[in-house]
Design a protein around this motif. Sequence first.
Motif: not given
Length: 324
Positions: A67-77, A136-142, A206-210
Motif C-alpha cells: 500500500a505504501c509503495n503505491d502511494v510512493a510510486a505516485s510521488g507521494g509520501t 501527500t505530495t506536491d507533484r503527483y505522478v500518474p 519521471a513522466t510516469a511511475m508504477h
Amino acid sequence: MVGKVSATDLERLVFTRLGSADPAVIQGPEYGEDTAAIQVGEETLVVNSDPISLAVDRVGTLGVMVACNDVAASGGTPRWLTNVCILPEDGERTLDRITHQIDEAATELGVQVVGGHAEYSAELSRPLLSMTCIGTTDRYVPTSGAAPGDLILLTGEAGIEGTAILASDFHEELDGQVEERVLSNATDLFEKISILDAASVLTSHATAMHDPTEGGVLAGLVELAVSSSVEFAVERGAIPVRPETKTLCAAMEVDPLRIFGSGALLATIPEAEREAALAALADNGIPATVIGRANAAPDDDGRVLLDEETLASPVEDDLYDLWE
C-alpha cells in the motif's frame, strides 16, 4: 476466476458507477492507476487500497509495504494507514501475528495506523487483509504519463516479492530441490519490498511511475503502456533477475517476470533526464537499469513488445496456480 478484473469489465461495471463528481478529484479510478489524487487546500492527498489474501506467512508486512509503495510510486509520501482484516473463526493467533507485522512494518516506514476493522468469518480458511494508505505530495505522478521517446527504467530486480513468497509459502515443496541457504536468502527479500527511496529520487524526473505487484514486471509494463497509449519495446534479457529468483522460479516452473513484483519500481523518463536520474539513484545506492523505450503506438493502442511477444491485456500471476 482468479486475479484482477479485466480492463473491459472495469470500464463497464466500475468506472461508470462513481457517484457524484467532485472537482477536488485530480485523479480518479482508471485502468492501470493504483492511486487517487485529491486536492485538499494546498496539498494533494494520494490514496491507495490493496488486498492481500494469498501470501499467508507475511500478510501484515506485505499489506503495509504494498500500500505504501503505491502511494510512493505516485510521488507521494505515505503517512497514514487504515486496514480491514477478516479472519477464519479460530484466527486470534493469526490476528496477533498480523497486527505485530503491521506495527513493525509501519514503524519501519514511519507511517501510522489510524483506523480500520477486524472480524471473524466462518467462510474463510485464510486471512484477508485490505490496507488503505494515504499520503501527500506536491507533484503527483500518474501511471498514464509515459510519452513516445521516454526511456523505461527498472529499479531493483524482477520478482523480489514473488521470490520471498515462494520461499515462505512453498518452503515444503522447495525443500530438497533448493539449498537451504538459497531459501533463507530468498525469505530475507521480504526486507527488500519497499520502493519508497527509489520513488522519492525519481519523482522529480519521471513522466510516469508504477509499482509492479500482481502479475510481476510484465503486468506493470502492460499497465503503464496501455494507460499511456504508447508502445513499449523491451528485451527480456535486459530485465535484471536475482540468482535466488532464477533458482526458485525454475524449481516451481514459473516465470520470474510474471510473479509478484513489489520491490522493483518501473518509471519512464525523458531521454534528457537519463544521466541525472541514474546518477541520483546511484548516489542513493539504488540499482537501476534502462530496460526499453516508449514509442508511438499504432492507433494509440498501448502495448508491450517483449522480444517476439506482444502483450496488451492483463497478465495473470504465475503463482496463482500454485495456491490452487
